[in-house]
Scaffold this active site. Structure first.
Site, PDB file in Angstrom:
ATOM      1  CG  ASP A 193      -6.858   0.100   3.900  1.00  0.00           C
ATOM      2  OD1 ASP A 193      -7.725  -0.405   4.641  1.00  0.00           O
ATOM      3  OD2 ASP A 193      -7.092   1.063   3.141  1.00  0.00           O
ATOM      4  CE  LYS A 252      -4.064   2.187   0.899  1.00  0.00           C
ATOM      5  NZ  LYS A 252      -5.327   2.058   0.155  1.00  0.00           N
TER       6      LYS A 252
END
Length: 229
Positions: free
Chosen positions: A55, A38
């Site tokens: 995330d 990410k």
């Protein structure tokens, strides 16, 4: 054999992390070592080790390869807002070179890397850099996550066209039923299937509050590997 995918979405909150995690899990089931990434994350929380993105942590948990958090998420930003604004608040300049260096280190540890974008395809990361330019520099085929809600046809078709114009292969697209009030879901999916020149890889049904992981999504990983290698 090595490779991976860049996961983008029609908007924020459409299920990019969910799809990225499912791809990582599918790769593991197929016997491939895979790492999640990410590059930029907004809305990170403070921990003793520094800012952390939920995330990014989810991708790390789903990955079959141990990696340093700083490589998985080179830019962890505090404010839950557009990344270029969150970066400006922190006095941070998001640099493509740093993202590529982290990506290359992940590639050295794992032959497969699944990269999740932030926001939508063209979200700005600074005065000159956009998420689309990061995707182009990484050189990975793209998977588009379509959040099924009113307006998704326009968002999906514009995004698919932007990916095509960027000269990046679109490996396929995934639907995620995020709005329980949306009507004519099959008709909307059929329209997209007619107009997007890439395969529909999976359909993620509306998730139950009591069964948040009951997605039922199956990705044709073997077929995608053969197609893009």
């Amino acid at each position: 054999m090595s490779g991976g995918w860049f996961v983008t979405g029609t908007d924020t909150g459409v299920g990019k992390t969910l799809v990225s995690r499912l791809l990582l899990e599918a790769l593991k089931r197929a016997g491939h070592s895979a790492a999640g990434m990410k590059p930029v994350a907004s809305g990170c929380h403070v921990t003793a080790a520094g800012l952390r993105s939920d995330d990014a942590l989810e991708l790390m948990q789903a990955s079959g390869t141990a990696a340093d958090y700083a490589d998985v998420n080179p830019y962890a930003l505090a404010s839950a807002c557009a990344p270029h604004i969150a970066a400006r608040e922190m006095g941070v300049e998001i640099r493509l070179e740093r993202i590529l260096e982290s990506f290359q280190r992940l590639q050295q540890k794992s032959p497969w890397v699944v990269v999740e974008g932030v926001g939508g395809w063209s979200v700005p990361l600074g005065e000159r850099l956009t998420m689309a330019e990061v995707a182009r520099a990484l050189g990975l085929p793209v998977i588009l996550v379509v959040g099924l809600r009113l307006g998704c046809l326009n968002h999906a078709l514009l995004t698919a066209e932007a990916i095509r114009r960027a000269g990046i292969p679109l490996a396929g697209w995934v639907t995620n039923h995020i709005d329980p009030a949306m009507t004519h879901v099959p008709e909307n999916i059929a329209t997209l299937a007619q107009k997007i020149e890439a395969p529909l890889l999976a359909q993620i049904p509306r998730q139950s509050a009591t069964q948040p992981d009951a997605t039922g999504a199956v990705f044709p990983v073997a077929e995608m590997i053969m197609r893009f290698n």
